[in-house]
Motif scaffolding. Structure first.
Motif, PDB file in Angstrom:
ATOM      1  N   UNK A  69      49.820  52.045  34.733  1.00  0.00           N
ATOM      2  CA  UNK A  69      48.948  50.944  35.110  1.00  0.00           C
ATOM      3  C   UNK A  69      48.778  49.913  34.002  1.00  0.00           C
ATOM      4  N   UNK A  70      48.430  48.695  34.401  1.00  0.00           N
ATOM      5  CA  UNK A  70      48.066  47.652  33.446  1.00  0.00           C
ATOM      6  C   UNK A  70      46.564  47.743  33.186  1.00  0.00           C
ATOM      7  N   UNK A  71      46.059  46.918  32.275  1.00  0.00           N
ATOM      8  CA  UNK A  71      44.649  46.965  31.925  1.00  0.00           C
ATOM      9  C   UNK A  71      43.934  45.641  32.161  1.00  0.00           C
ATOM     10  N   UNK A  72      44.678  44.677  32.683  1.00  0.00           N
ATOM     11  CA  UNK A  72      44.059  43.446  33.178  1.00  0.00           C
ATOM     12  C   UNK A  72      44.986  42.853  34.221  1.00  0.00           C
ATOM     13  N   UNK A  73      44.436  41.994  35.058  1.00  0.00           N
ATOM     14  CA  UNK A  73      45.218  41.403  36.146  1.00  0.00           C
ATOM     15  C   UNK A  73      46.065  40.245  35.628  1.00  0.00           C
ATOM     16  N   UNK A  74      47.319  40.147  36.063  1.00  0.00           N
ATOM     17  CA  UNK A  74      48.120  38.974  35.708  1.00  0.00           C
ATOM     18  C   UNK A  74      47.679  37.765  36.525  1.00  0.00           C
ATOM     19  N   UNK A  75      47.975  36.598  36.018  1.00  0.00           N
ATOM     20  CA  UNK A  75      47.755  35.370  36.778  1.00  0.00           C
ATOM     21  C   UNK A  75      49.109  34.681  36.906  1.00  0.00           C
ATOM     22  N   UNK A  76      49.639  34.674  38.120  1.00  0.00           N
ATOM     23  CA  UNK A  76      50.960  34.086  38.339  1.00  0.00           C
ATOM     24  C   UNK A  76      51.034  33.521  39.750  1.00  0.00           C
ATOM     25  N   UNK A  77      52.239  33.206  40.185  1.00  0.00           N
ATOM     26  CA  UNK A  77      52.405  32.584  41.501  1.00  0.00           C
ATOM     27  C   UNK A  77      51.994  33.510  42.636  1.00  0.00           C
ATOM     28  N   UNK A  78      52.102  34.830  42.434  1.00  0.00           N
ATOM     29  CA  UNK A  78      51.753  35.759  43.511  1.00  0.00           C
ATOM     30  C   UNK A  78      50.247  36.007  43.609  1.00  0.00           C
ATOM     31  N   UNK A  79      49.526  35.794  42.506  1.00  0.00           N
ATOM     32  CA  UNK A  79      48.080  36.055  42.509  1.00  0.00           C
ATOM     33  C   UNK A  79      47.259  34.803  42.776  1.00  0.00           C
ATOM     34  N   UNK A  89      34.248  34.517  32.498  1.00  0.00           N
ATOM     35  CA  UNK A  89      33.470  35.742  32.414  1.00  0.00           C
ATOM     36  C   UNK A  89      33.897  36.741  33.477  1.00  0.00           C
ATOM     37  N   UNK A  90      34.198  36.269  34.680  1.00  0.00           N
ATOM     38  CA  UNK A  90      34.679  37.160  35.730  1.00  0.00           C
ATOM     39  C   UNK A  90      36.029  37.754  35.342  1.00  0.00           C
ATOM     40  N   UNK A  91      36.868  36.956  34.690  1.00  0.00           N
ATOM     41  CA  UNK A  91      38.155  37.467  34.208  1.00  0.00           C
ATOM     42  C   UNK A  91      37.938  38.567  33.175  1.00  0.00           C
ATOM     43  N   UNK A  92      36.980  38.370  32.273  1.00  0.00           N
ATOM     44  CA  UNK A  92      36.694  39.409  31.271  1.00  0.00           C
ATOM     45  C   UNK A  92      36.155  40.672  31.917  1.00  0.00           C
ATOM     46  N   UNK A  93      35.332  40.523  32.936  1.00  0.00           N
ATOM     47  CA  UNK A  93      34.752  41.697  33.598  1.00  0.00           C
ATOM     48  C   UNK A  93      35.824  42.555  34.255  1.00  0.00           C
ATOM     49  N   UNK A  94      36.949  41.946  34.593  1.00  0.00           N
ATOM     50  CA  UNK A  94      38.053  42.687  35.202  1.00  0.00           C
ATOM     51  C   UNK A  94      39.121  43.092  34.195  1.00  0.00           C
ATOM     52  N   UNK A  95      38.858  42.827  32.914  1.00  0.00           N
ATOM     53  CA  UNK A  95      39.742  43.250  31.827  1.00  0.00           C
ATOM     54  C   UNK A  95      39.208  44.579  31.292  1.00  0.00           C
ATOM     55  N   UNK A  96      39.974  45.647  31.493  1.00  0.00           N
ATOM     56  CA  UNK A  96      39.450  46.990  31.216  1.00  0.00           C
ATOM     57  C   UNK A  96      39.258  47.251  29.729  1.00  0.00           C
ATOM     58  N   UNK A  97      40.102  46.698  28.878  1.00  0.00           N
ATOM     59  CA  UNK A  97      39.917  46.870  27.443  1.00  0.00           C
ATOM     60  C   UNK A  97      38.661  46.138  26.968  1.00  0.00           C
ATOM     61  N   UNK A  98      38.393  44.984  27.560  1.00  0.00           N
ATOM     62  CA  UNK A  98      37.160  44.255  27.239  1.00  0.00           C
ATOM     63  C   UNK A  98      35.935  45.038  27.715  1.00  0.00           C
ATOM     64  N   UNK A  99      36.007  45.603  28.905  1.00  0.00           N
ATOM     65  CA  UNK A  99      34.870  46.351  29.444  1.00  0.00           C
ATOM     66  C   UNK A  99      34.505  47.530  28.542  1.00  0.00           C
ATOM     67  N   UNK A 100      35.521  48.197  28.009  1.00  0.00           N
ATOM     68  CA  UNK A 100      35.243  49.350  27.164  1.00  0.00           C
ATOM     69  C   UNK A 100      34.406  48.974  25.950  1.00  0.00           C
ATOM     70  N   UNK A 101      34.571  47.757  25.453  1.00  0.00           N
ATOM     71  CA  UNK A 101      33.862  47.335  24.249  1.00  0.00           C
ATOM     72  C   UNK A 101      32.532  46.652  24.527  1.00  0.00           C
ATOM     73  N   UNK A 102      32.365  46.128  25.734  1.00  0.00           N
ATOM     74  CA  UNK A 102      31.192  45.295  25.995  1.00  0.00           C
ATOM     75  C   UNK A 102      30.299  45.778  27.130  1.00  0.00           C
ATOM     76  N   UNK A 103      30.688  46.850  27.815  1.00  0.00           N
ATOM     77  CA  UNK A 103      29.869  47.368  28.908  1.00  0.00           C
ATOM     78  C   UNK A 103      29.626  48.867  28.692  1.00  0.00           C
TER      79      UNK A 103
END
Length: 416
Positions: free
Chosen positions: A271-281, A290-304
Motif C-alpha cells: 500500500x501507499x501512504x498518501x493519495x496520488x493526484x493525477x488525471x485519474x483522481x 488540510x484535508x490532504x494532510x488528514x489523508x496522509x497517513x505519515x502525517x497523521x501518525x505525527x499529528x493525530x
C-alpha cells in the motif's frame, strides 16, 4: 465478445501471427523504392506492431484484471440500471442479490463444504453510491451448529483500476481462507470483495471528495450497514477488518486509522501512504491542504492521536517503491496502535507477490477479528509480535537499529 473473453484473446493472437506471416511473404514485393511500396511497408509494420501490442495487453489484462469490459477500458462504464427487487433494511439500506459465482474449491457445489460466493449490488443510503460486491460466505455459515452465530467480516479491496473478480479468480482469497480453516489457522470470516473504484472511472482513493463522490462514507458506513443487516455479521468495529492491495491497501490503512469505530484491523499489501493526484483522481481534496494532510497517513501518525487498532503492512526490499516509507510508517507507529509487517527480500508490485503474502496476512487478519458472541470472554484482539523465522518474511518491527516511534524524528524525515 467481452474484453476478458478467451475468444478475443485467441482472435488477437491469430491476427498477430497472420500479419507477421503476411509481412514476411509480401516484403520482397514491397522492396521497390516507389511511394506505393514504401507506404505498403509502413502499413504492414504498423499493423503487425499494433496487433502484437494488443495481444500483449489482452494477456496482461486477463492475468492482472485491470479492466473488466470494453466500456471500463475506454472510461465509458455506465451506472447500474434501475433496481426492482431490493430488500430493504430498517435503516434504509438496500442490497440486491444478483446471483452466485462458482469457485475452485473441492465440493464447490455444496455450500456446507466449500461455502458460497454471492454477487450483490450495494446501495449507500448516506453516500448515494451504488457498487457491486462479491460476498464469500464460509462453509460454517451454512452448517447447523453455526445457525445462530454471527461472523466477523473483512472488506477485501483491489487496486486501481482492478476488477473484483480478480480477488477470487486470481488472488484466491476464498480458496486461501478455506485452506486456513481446514488447518485450524483462522476463524470463519465473511469476505466482502470489491473494487475501491465506486464512482468509475474516477479513482477516488476512498476519499469523501468535496462536492463529489463520498467513497469513504460508502465503505465505513453504508457497506457495513448493508452487509450487517442482510448477513449474520456483527456491527462493532471488533467484528470488522479491511485488507487490500496497492490502492486498496492505502484504503485499508486509512479507513482503519480514520475510523476506528468502523474497522479494528487493517492490512495493506504494497500500500501507499498518501493519495496520488493525477488525471485519474482529479482534485480529491477540493484545494484544501488540510484535508490532504488528514489523508496522509505519515502525517497523521505525527499529528493525530494514535487509534486503538491493528495494522499489518507489507513490502519488499527489492522490487517495491514503498519500502523506505513502510519502514518509516512502522517506526512512527505509537501505542495504542499495534503494528506488524511482512517484508519480502524481493517481489514486485504484482499478483505473484501478493499471492505469497495473502496466506500469512489473511491468517493474521482473521486472528484479530472477533465474532459477535457476548457470552464469550473478551480477549485482547490486538496483534501480538510474531517471531516466526523465515528467509524472506518478517511479521514484527524492524531490527532495533532503526529509530523508535517515540523518539523525535529529524526534520528531513517529517515530510509526508
Amino acid at each position: 465478445m467481452g474484453l476478458t473473453s478467451k475468444k478475443v484473446l485467441l482472435l488477437a493472437v491469430f491476427v498477430a501471427v497472420a500479419l507477421f506471416v503476411l509481412t514476411i511473404w509480401l516484403w520482397p514485393r514491397l522492396s521497390k523504392g516507389n511511394w506505393r511500396a514504401v507506404l505498403g511497408r509502413i502499413g504492414l509494420l504498423l499493423a503487425t506492431q499494433i496487433s502484437l501490442f494488443a495481444t500483449i495487453g489482452l494477456v496482461a489484462n486477463n492475468s492482472f484484471g485491470f479492466y473488466a469490459s470494453w466500456a471500463d477500458l475506454f472510461g465509458q462504464e455506465q451506472a447500474p440500471g434501475v433496481v426492482t427487487n431490493y430488500q430493504t433494511g430498517p435503516n434504509g439500506t438496500k442490497l440486491q442479490m444478483l446471483g452466485t459465482e462458482r469457485i475452485s474449491i473441492p465440493g464447490g457445489s455444496r455450500p456446507t463444504k466449500a461455502g458460497r460466493v454471492e454477487k450483490v449490488m450495494v446501495h449507500g443510503g448516506q453516500s448515494n453510491l451504488t457498487s457491486p460486491a462479491y460476498v464469500y460466505l464460509p462453509p460454517q455459515y451454512f452448517q447447523a451448529k453455526y445457525a445462530k452465530k454471527k461472523f466477523p467480516a473483512a472488506v477485501v479491496l483491489t487496486g486501481y483500476p482492478g476488477t473484483a473478480e480478480a480477488l477470487y479468480k486470481k488472488l484466491a482469497f476464498p480458496q486461501t481462507q478455506h485452506k486456513l480453516l481446514k488447518q485450524h489457522k483462522m476463524k470463519p470470516t465473511i469476505l466482502v470483495m470489491m473494487r475501491p473504484t465506486v464512482a468509475p472511472p474516477r479513482d477516488t482513493e476512498c476519499v469523501d471528495v468535496p462536492g463529489g463522490p463520498q467513497a469513504e462514507t460508502f465503505f465505513t458506513r453504508d457497506l457495513r450497514a448493508n452487509i450487517s443487516e442482510h448477513y449474520r455479521v456483527g456491527t462493532d468495529a471488533k467484528n470488522w477488518g479491511v485488507i487490500g492491495d496497492s490502492t486498496g491497501g492505502y484504503c485499508a490503512l486509512k479507513m482503519t486509522m480514520r475510523h476506528p469505530d468502523a474497522f479494528s484491523t487493517g492490512v495493506a499489501l504494497s500500500g501507499a501512504y498518501k493519495a496520488p493526484i493525477d488525471a485519474t483522481t482529479g482534485d480529491l481534496f477540493g484545494g484544501d491542504p488540510q484535508l490532504a494532510r488528514e489523508n496522509n497517513l505519515l502525517w497523521r501518525q505525527q499529528h493525530r492521536p494514535a487509534p486503538p487498532v491493528n495494522l499489518l503492512v507489507t513490502t519488499s526490499k527489492q522490487g517495491e517503491t514503498n519500502y523506505q516509507k513502510t519502514l518509516r510508517f512502522i517506526q512512527q507507529t505509537k501505542s495504542p496502535t499495534r503494528i506488524a509487517s511482512i517484508i519480502l527480500d524481493s517481489g514486485g508490485h504484482n499478483f505473484n507477490t501478493w499471492r505469497r503474502e495473502i496466506p500469512a496476512a489473511l491468517e493474521w487478519l482473521g486472528g484479530h477479528l472477533q465474532a459477535d458472541n457476548p457470552s464469550a470472554p473478551q480477549k485482547d484482539h490486538r496483534p501480538k509480535a510474531d517471531h516466526r523465522k523465515g528467509d524472506d518474511r518478517k511479521t514484527d518491527r524492524p531490527k532495533p537499529d532503526h529509530r523508535k516511534a517515540d523518539r523525535p524524528m529529524p526534520d528531513d524525515r517529517r515530510t509526508a
